[in-house]
Motif scaffolding. Structure first.
Motif, PDB file in Angstrom:
ATOM      1  N   TYR A   9       0.828  -1.207   0.000  1.00 23.80           N
ATOM      2  CA  TYR A   9       0.000   0.000   0.000  1.00 23.80           C
ATOM      3  C   TYR A   9       0.864   1.260   0.000  1.00 23.80           C
ATOM      4  CZ  TYR A   9      -2.980   3.689   1.870  1.00 23.80           C
ATOM      5  OH  TYR A   9      -3.630   4.874   2.079  1.00 23.80           O
ATOM      6  N   GLU A  10       1.907   1.279   0.842  1.00 24.99           N
ATOM      7  CA  GLU A  10       2.767   2.465   0.914  1.00 24.99           C
ATOM      8  C   GLU A  10       3.545   2.652  -0.379  1.00 24.99           C
ATOM      9  OE1 GLU A  10       2.459   4.666   2.971  1.00 24.99           O
ATOM     10  OE2 GLU A  10       1.448   3.709   4.652  1.00 24.99           O
ATOM     11  N   LEU A  11       3.942   1.568  -1.019  1.00 24.23           N
ATOM     12  CA  LEU A  11       4.604   1.680  -2.319  1.00 24.23           C
ATOM     13  C   LEU A  11       3.682   2.345  -3.345  1.00 24.23           C
ATOM     14  CD1 LEU A  11       6.481  -1.731  -2.727  1.00 24.23           C
ATOM     15  CD2 LEU A  11       7.520   0.542  -2.804  1.00 24.23           C
ATOM     16  N   SER A  12       2.412   1.991  -3.287  1.00 24.02           N
ATOM     17  CA  SER A  12       1.454   2.541  -4.254  1.00 24.02           C
ATOM     18  C   SER A  12       1.274   4.041  -4.100  1.00 24.02           C
ATOM     19  CB  SER A  12       0.103   1.834  -4.115  1.00 24.02           C
ATOM     20  OG  SER A  12      -0.573   2.253  -2.933  1.00 24.02           O
ATOM     21  N   ARG A  13       1.641   4.587  -2.947  1.00 21.24           N
ATOM     22  CA  ARG A  13       1.465   6.021  -2.697  1.00 21.24           C
ATOM     23  C   ARG A  13       2.653   6.847  -3.168  1.00 21.24           C
ATOM     24  NH1 ARG A  13       0.523   6.814   3.411  1.00 21.24           N
ATOM     25  NH2 ARG A  13       0.100   8.950   2.729  1.00 21.24           N
ATOM     26  N   LEU A  14       3.752   6.190  -3.513  1.00 21.72           N
ATOM     27  CA  LEU A  14       4.932   6.922  -3.971  1.00 21.72           C
ATOM     28  C   LEU A  14       4.693   7.515  -5.357  1.00 21.72           C
ATOM     29  CD1 LEU A  14       7.752   4.389  -2.972  1.00 21.72           C
ATOM     30  CD2 LEU A  14       7.233   6.571  -1.835  1.00 21.72           C
ATOM     31  N   ARG A  50       5.151   8.082  -9.292  1.00 23.99           N
ATOM     32  CA  ARG A  50       5.255   6.990 -10.263  1.00 23.99           C
ATOM     33  C   ARG A  50       6.701   6.578 -10.531  1.00 23.99           C
ATOM     34  NH1 ARG A  50       6.484   6.601 -15.336  1.00 23.99           N
ATOM     35  NH2 ARG A  50       6.600   8.864 -15.588  1.00 23.99           N
ATOM     36  N   VAL A  51       7.588   7.549 -10.769  1.00 22.54           N
ATOM     37  CA  VAL A  51       8.970   7.204 -11.118  1.00 22.54           C
ATOM     38  C   VAL A  51       9.666   6.529  -9.937  1.00 22.54           C
ATOM     39  CG1 VAL A  51      11.208   8.111 -11.837  1.00 22.54           C
ATOM     40  CG2 VAL A  51       9.116   9.068 -12.805  1.00 22.54           C
ATOM     41  N   GLN A  52       9.466   7.056  -8.722  1.00 21.79           N
ATOM     42  CA  GLN A  52      10.077   6.446  -7.540  1.00 21.79           C
ATOM     43  C   GLN A  52       9.549   5.022  -7.340  1.00 21.79           C
ATOM     44  OE1 GLN A  52       9.770   8.878  -4.031  1.00 21.79           O
ATOM     45  NE2 GLN A  52      10.488  10.727  -5.068  1.00 21.79           N
ATOM     46  N   ARG A  53       8.262   4.842  -7.551  1.00 19.08           N
ATOM     47  CA  ARG A  53       7.659   3.509  -7.396  1.00 19.08           C
ATOM     48  C   ARG A  53       8.248   2.530  -8.409  1.00 19.08           C
ATOM     49  NH1 ARG A  53       2.814   5.109  -7.796  1.00 19.08           N
ATOM     50  NH2 ARG A  53       2.377   4.543  -9.960  1.00 19.08           N
ATOM     51  N   GLU A  54       8.461   2.995  -9.634  1.00 18.62           N
ATOM     52  CA  GLU A  54       9.014   2.126 -10.671  1.00 18.62           C
ATOM     53  C   GLU A  54      10.457   1.747 -10.371  1.00 18.62           C
ATOM     54  OE1 GLU A  54       9.152  -0.039 -14.338  1.00 18.62           O
ATOM     55  OE2 GLU A  54       7.616   0.540 -12.890  1.00 18.62           O
ATOM     56  N   VAL A  55      11.244   2.708  -9.863  1.00 17.26           N
ATOM     57  CA  VAL A  55      12.635   2.423  -9.516  1.00 17.26           C
ATOM     58  C   VAL A  55      12.704   1.340  -8.444  1.00 17.26           C
ATOM     59  CG1 VAL A  55      14.697   3.373  -8.386  1.00 17.26           C
ATOM     60  CG2 VAL A  55      13.587   4.641 -10.238  1.00 17.26           C
ATOM     61  N   ARG A  73      16.902   6.873  -3.351  1.00 18.55           N
ATOM     62  CA  ARG A  73      17.189   7.381  -2.010  1.00 18.55           C
ATOM     63  C   ARG A  73      15.967   8.079  -1.415  1.00 18.55           C
ATOM     64  NH1 ARG A  73      21.533   9.371  -3.343  1.00 18.55           N
ATOM     65  NH2 ARG A  73      20.846  11.483  -3.876  1.00 18.55           N
ATOM     66  N   ARG A  74      15.319   8.942  -2.203  1.00 19.16           N
ATOM     67  CA  ARG A  74      14.134   9.650  -1.698  1.00 19.16           C
ATOM     68  C   ARG A  74      12.986   8.689  -1.424  1.00 19.16           C
ATOM     69  NH1 ARG A  74      15.583  13.758  -5.519  1.00 19.16           N
ATOM     70  NH2 ARG A  74      14.072  12.926  -7.010  1.00 19.16           N
ATOM     71  N   ALA A  75      12.809   7.720  -2.317  1.00 23.87           N
ATOM     72  CA  ALA A  75      11.713   6.760  -2.145  1.00 23.87           C
ATOM     73  C   ALA A  75      11.911   5.917  -0.892  1.00 23.87           C
ATOM     74  CB  ALA A  75      11.611   5.856  -3.369  1.00 23.87           C
ATOM     75  N   MET A  76      13.135   5.467  -0.665  1.00 25.39           N
ATOM     76  CA  MET A  76      13.402   4.651   0.513  1.00 25.39           C
ATOM     77  C   MET A  76      13.213   5.454   1.792  1.00 25.39           C
ATOM     78  SD  MET A  76      13.916   1.566  -0.303  1.00 25.39           S
ATOM     79  CE  MET A  76      14.566   0.982   1.276  1.00 25.39           C
ATOM     80  N   ARG A  77      13.623   6.720   1.774  1.00 24.85           N
ATOM     81  CA  ARG A  77      13.440   7.556   2.956  1.00 24.85           C
ATOM     82  C   ARG A  77      11.957   7.767   3.250  1.00 24.85           C
ATOM     83  NH1 ARG A  77      16.663  11.359   1.663  1.00 24.85           N
ATOM     84  NH2 ARG A  77      15.165  12.750   0.657  1.00 24.85           N
ATOM     85  N   THR A  78      11.181   8.064   2.218  1.00 27.50           N
ATOM     86  CA  THR A  78       9.735   8.252   2.392  1.00 27.50           C
ATOM     87  C   THR A  78       9.082   6.966   2.882  1.00 27.50           C
ATOM     88  OG1 THR A  78       9.668   9.913   0.641  1.00 27.50           O
ATOM     89  CG2 THR A  78       7.580   8.852   1.226  1.00 27.50           C
ATOM     90  N   ARG A 104      10.431   4.444   4.475  1.00 28.92           N
ATOM     91  CA  ARG A 104      10.840   4.120   5.839  1.00 28.92           C
ATOM     92  C   ARG A 104      10.044   4.938   6.864  1.00 28.92           C
ATOM     93  NH1 ARG A 104      15.658   5.130   5.216  1.00 28.92           N
ATOM     94  NH2 ARG A 104      15.785   7.216   6.133  1.00 28.92           N
ATOM     95  N   LEU A 105       9.889   6.231   6.600  1.00 27.94           N
ATOM     96  CA  LEU A 105       9.145   7.097   7.521  1.00 27.94           C
ATOM     97  C   LEU A 105       7.684   6.657   7.633  1.00 27.94           C
ATOM     98  CD1 LEU A 105      10.589  10.601   6.553  1.00 27.94           C
ATOM     99  CD2 LEU A 105      10.992   9.342   8.669  1.00 27.94           C
ATOM    100  N   ARG A 106       7.069   6.334   6.510  1.00 27.17           N
ATOM    101  CA  ARG A 106       5.659   5.937   6.527  1.00 27.17           C
ATOM    102  C   ARG A 106       5.456   4.602   7.221  1.00 27.17           C
ATOM    103  NH1 ARG A 106       3.856   7.621   0.334  1.00 27.17           N
ATOM    104  NH2 ARG A 106       3.742   9.873   0.699  1.00 27.17           N
ATOM    105  N   LEU A 107       6.388   3.664   7.014  1.00 29.23           N
ATOM    106  CA  LEU A 107       6.268   2.370   7.661  1.00 29.23           C
ATOM    107  C   LEU A 107       6.491   2.482   9.162  1.00 29.23           C
ATOM    108  CD1 LEU A 107       8.062   0.065   5.074  1.00 29.23           C
ATOM    109  CD2 LEU A 107       5.608   0.247   5.523  1.00 29.23           C
ATOM    110  N   GLU A 108       7.386   3.383   9.574  1.00 32.79           N
ATOM    111  CA  GLU A 108       7.583   3.614  11.002  1.00 32.79           C
ATOM    112  C   GLU A 108       6.310   4.171  11.625  1.00 32.79           C
ATOM    113  OE1 GLU A 108      10.943   6.190  11.186  1.00 32.79           O
ATOM    114  OE2 GLU A 108      12.415   4.572  10.941  1.00 32.79           O
ATOM    115  N   GLN A 109       5.646   5.087  10.901  1.00 32.22           N
ATOM    116  CA  GLN A 109       4.404   5.669  11.418  1.00 32.22           C
ATOM    117  C   GLN A 109       3.291   4.639  11.505  1.00 32.22           C
ATOM    118  OE1 GLN A 109       3.690   8.902   8.718  1.00 32.22           O
ATOM    119  NE2 GLN A 109       5.296  10.189   9.564  1.00 32.22           N
ATOM    120  N   SER A 110       3.304   3.655  10.601  1.00 28.82           N
ATOM    121  CA  SER A 110       2.245   2.634  10.606  1.00 28.82           C
ATOM    122  C   SER A 110       2.547   1.500  11.565  1.00 28.82           C
ATOM    123  CB  SER A 110       2.059   2.064   9.186  1.00 28.82           C
ATOM    124  OG  SER A 110       3.199   1.323   8.795  1.00 28.82           O
TER     125      SER A 110
END
Length: 214
Positions: free
Chosen positions: A157-162, A164-169, A199-204, A206-212
């Motif tokens: 679910y969190e991947l789907s919110r990234l 498009r380009v970050q999600r594809e990478v 790098r940006r996608a992984m940081r985002t 990680r933060l969202r998964l920590e919050q969940s």
């Protein structure tokens, strides 16, 4: 009183909140309320008394609109607080001489109500995804859904919110096991851009998964 100290409307304001939206707004902007502009001006200046008076004056209006739109009093209370906190934060953008505070607050309320509906939709999609996996996932001996299944659903679910380009990478990196150089060749993006997106996608993520709580 500060914006973060705002609480639910007083019970005595419920009668006004129960009126139809047009009736409530007409009452809130009545020409007889000669002090409304002075209250709004004090609010814009950042006076705490102005903050308190604005809340006391229009909280029932905002709460009534939110309750009718959402059908839930508790959600309406949350939206009401969000509206007045947002109004306090962005008060310098309001011009009392150009418009009335009631209409301004109602405009903010509409945005917050839309956000609440969007949050409901996200929660419904996540619940549906969990239920879908629940039907096929392995279960622990005591009948509980395996934690890794829940984690997988949340990650998906969190991947789907990234973006498009970050999600594809990330998809190419984790699901197709490509290196960043291979991703650059596959997508046509410069290698430095691929690294930046990852790098940006992984940081985002990680933060969202920590919050969940994952």
């Amino acid at each position: 009183m500060t914006a973060t100290q705002m609480v639910r409307p007083e019970p005595g304001a419920a009668a006004e909140a129960d009126l139809a939206p047009a009736t409530v707004l007409a009452s809130a902007t009545s020409p007889g309320r000669r002090d409304d502009q002075l209250i709004a001006e004090a609010f814009v200046r950042g006076d705490e008394d102005g903050c308190r008076l604005v809340y006391e004056r229009w909280a029932a209006l905002v709460h009534g609109i939110a309750r009718r739109a959402l059908g839930d009093s508790c959600e309406a209370e949350d939206v009401t607080q969000q509206v007045f906190i947002a109004a306090w934060r962005f008060r310098r953008g309001f011009r009392p001489e150009r418009g009335n505070a009631a209409s301004w607050l109602v405009g903010i309320a509409r945005h917050k109500i839309a956000d609440a509906h969007a949050a409901r939709a996200r929660q419904a999609r996540l619940a549906a995804a969990v239920q879908s996996d629940r039907n096929t996932a392995p279960r622990l001996p005591d009948g509980r859904l395996a934690q890794q299944t829940v984690d997988r659903v949340v990650v998906r679910y969190e991947l789907s919110r990234l973006p498009r380009v970050q999600r594809e990478v990330l998809r190419l990196a984790f699901y197709e096991d490509l290196s960043q150089s291979q991703i650059a060749a596959r997508t046509g993006l410069p290698l430095g851009t691929v690294k930046s997106h990852a790098r940006r996608a992984m940081r985002t993520l990680r933060l969202r998964l920590e919050q969940s709580g994952c």
